[in-house]
Write an enzyme that holds these catalytic residues in place. Structure first.
Site, PDB file in Angstrom:
ATOM      1  N   LYS A  13       0.843  -1.206   0.000  1.00 36.11           N
ATOM      2  CA  LYS A  13       0.000   0.000   0.000  1.00 36.11           C
ATOM      3  C   LYS A  13       0.876   1.253   0.000  1.00 36.11           C
ATOM      4  O   LYS A  13       2.081   1.179   0.288  1.00 36.11           O
ATOM      5  CB  LYS A  13      -0.936  -0.027   1.212  1.00 36.11           C
ATOM      6  N   ARG A  71     -10.660  -0.312  14.336  1.00 33.35           N
ATOM      7  CA  ARG A  71     -10.849   0.458  13.091  1.00 33.35           C
ATOM      8  C   ARG A  71     -12.041  -0.100  12.320  1.00 33.35           C
ATOM      9  O   ARG A  71     -13.105   0.501  12.285  1.00 33.35           O
ATOM     10  CB  ARG A  71      -9.580   0.420  12.227  1.00 33.35           C
ATOM     11  N   TYR A  87      14.361  31.337   6.492  1.00 36.68           N
ATOM     12  CA  TYR A  87      13.143  32.047   6.922  1.00 36.68           C
ATOM     13  C   TYR A  87      13.151  32.259   8.424  1.00 36.68           C
ATOM     14  O   TYR A  87      13.550  31.375   9.189  1.00 36.68           O
ATOM     15  CB  TYR A  87      11.904  31.221   6.587  1.00 36.68           C
ATOM     16  N   MET A 117      10.458  25.042   1.450  1.00 39.15           N
ATOM     17  CA  MET A 117       9.687  24.125   0.608  1.00 39.15           C
ATOM     18  C   MET A 117      10.603  23.280  -0.275  1.00 39.15           C
ATOM     19  O   MET A 117      10.364  22.090  -0.476  1.00 39.15           O
ATOM     20  CB  MET A 117       8.706  24.919  -0.264  1.00 39.15           C
TER      21      MET A 117
HETATM   22  C1  LIG Z   1      -0.542  -1.939   6.814  1.00 42.12           C
HETATM   23  C2  LIG Z   1      -1.114  -3.232   7.251  1.00 42.12           C
HETATM   24  C3  LIG Z   1      -0.292  -4.360   7.382  1.00 42.12           C
HETATM   25  C4  LIG Z   1       1.211  -4.302   7.271  1.00 42.12           C
HETATM   26  O1  LIG Z   1       1.733  -3.744   8.453  1.00 42.12           O
HETATM   27  P1  LIG Z   1       3.314  -3.714   8.733  1.00 42.12           P
HETATM   28  O2  LIG Z   1       3.404  -3.244  10.120  1.00 42.12           O
HETATM   29  O3  LIG Z   1       3.891  -2.722   7.768  1.00 42.12           O
HETATM   30  O4  LIG Z   1       3.819  -5.076   8.502  1.00 42.12           O
HETATM   31  C5  LIG Z   1      -0.906  -5.579   7.654  1.00 42.12           C
HETATM   32  N1  LIG Z   1      -2.243  -5.663   7.815  1.00 42.12           N
HETATM   33  C6  LIG Z   1      -3.053  -4.581   7.748  1.00 42.12           C
HETATM   34  C7  LIG Z   1      -4.512  -4.748   7.960  1.00 42.12           C
HETATM   35  C8  LIG Z   1      -2.516  -3.323   7.480  1.00 42.12           C
HETATM   36  O5  LIG Z   1      -3.316  -2.257   7.422  1.00 42.12           O
END
Ligand SMILES: *Cc1c(COP(=O)(O)O)cnc(C)c1O
Length: 368
Positions: free
Chosen positions: A40, A136, A263, A310
């Protein structure tokens, strides 16, 4: 955003490190365990397509956070299973089916929405999410899970997996972890229908609770070579950070005692000194709170002085280095190094955030 390739600021990713981190993990878990590579957020800033391609022979599937991330992988020709970890909007389910994506189902309400918008429910591949204490998304009791199962099976959905996520697997105190684990185990044991895949292990769980692996792991930060706990727990086996961030001196000058830099004129020279300027700033994810931290030039730690702008950062130099001299912001320089975890500590955050914030303006280069 187009990346700035005509600027000497580059993130370099060692694909061999990525492969070897996954291999190390796999050597430490039962052989039949399925590996889901979590890619992701552009593979935690490393570049999702390259990372997914380089792991194609080593992993069974990928996890992303949303539909668009999954589509990016499909468009790049990745044909392995992809599990979307977040909630996918019901209106987009046909697109998910066309692209053979696997979705997370986290509530009965969502399934009712799916019924309104999706004409081919029996084509959907699903993993059920259980909220064992992360808070969550997910089903919060055996009753809820049973109720959902009945509805899913009525519509002929393909229930490939069930999973949960731990809130504290990266911490030394195991009490919350143990209560989540007990909840999940109990729920799995009592389900009237058990999906083929059961998984609960992120990187931290895979590293420090390897007895907890059901039959798949979802590994993220570990792939990229970083310790999920920052500096709290030591790694059971070494990992190799895959990303380094380098720039160059584009301007070098000597300033007089009393002159200020940046700055707000927050830095005032106590004496004559050399100052170097780097073409990186907060728009690159090199945030303003890096002021007072350091970078590496010719094996010297050089303080970041003045505010980070920036697009530019100014540093104190021990001597007059030539323009074009390499500057290491993350990684190894001579015998010294700076890790994303060091930066996270300075910022009061986690190494994940340091990597994910590196913006698209920084080009990613690959070797190995
Ligand atoms: C991001 C995520 C992972 C991976 O987590 P890491 O700590 O980077 O290994 C696994 N499962 C879910 C549901 C996540 O959101």
């Amino acid at each position: 955003m187009i990346s700035s390739i005509h600027r000497p600021t580059v993130a370099t990713v060692d694909l061999q490190a990525i492969k070897s981190n996954v291999k190390s993990l796999q050597e430490h878990i039962p052989a039949k365990t399925k590996t889901y590579a979590v890619v992701k957020a552009n593979a935690y800033g490393h570049g999702v397509v390259k990372v997914a391609q380089c792991l194609a022979d080593q992993v069974d599937a990928y996890c992303v956070s949303n539909l668009d991330e999954a589509l990016e992988l499909r468009q790049a020709g990745i044909d392995k299973e992809i599990l979307i970890l977040g909630v996918t909007s019901a209106q987009a389910l046909d697109l998910a089916i066309q692209n053979q994506l696997t979705l997370t189902v986290a509530s009965l309400e969502w399934w009712q929405e799916a019924r309104r918008f999706c004409g081919q429910l029996d084509q959907l591949h699903l993993h059920i999410k259980v909220d064992s204490g992360m808070g969550r998304i997910g089903l919060r009791s055996l009753e809820e899970a049973e109720q959902l199962l009945v509805e899913l099976r009525k519509d002929g959905a393909q229930i490939d997996g069930i999973f949960t996520h731990f809130a504290t697997a990266d911490e030394a105190n195991p009490s919350k972890f143990n209560s989540q684990l007990a909840f999940f185990k109990d729920l799995i044991a009592n389900l009237s229908y058990k999906p083929a895949l059961v998984h609960a292990s992120n990187s931290a769980t895979s590293l420090w609770h390897s007895e907890t692996i059901f039959n798949a792991v979802r590994i993220g930060i570990l792939i990229y070579g970083l310790n999920p706990s920052g500096k709290e727990l030591s790694l059971p086996y070494p990992l190799k950070p895959a990303l380094s961030l380098e720039s160059q001196l584009v301007h070098v000058k000597e300033i007089e005692k009393g002159e200020t830099v940046g700055y707000g004129a927050t830095y005032k020279a106590q004496d004559k000194q050399y100052v170097g300027t780097l073409p990186i700033g907060y728009a690159d994810g090199w945030t303003r709170d890096m002021q007072g931290f350091h970078v590496l030039v010719e094996g010297h730690y050089c303080e970041i002085i003045g505010r980070v702008s920036m697009d530019q950062t100014t540093i104190a130099l021990p001597e007059k280095f030539p323009i074009g001299t390499k500057v290491t912001l993350i990684g190894q320089n001579a015998s010294k190094s700076i890790s994303a975890t060091d930066i996270a500590q300075k910022r009061g955050t986690i190494n994940y955030e340091v990597l994910c914030l590196l913006s698209d303006r920084i080009p990613r280069k690959y070797f190995n």
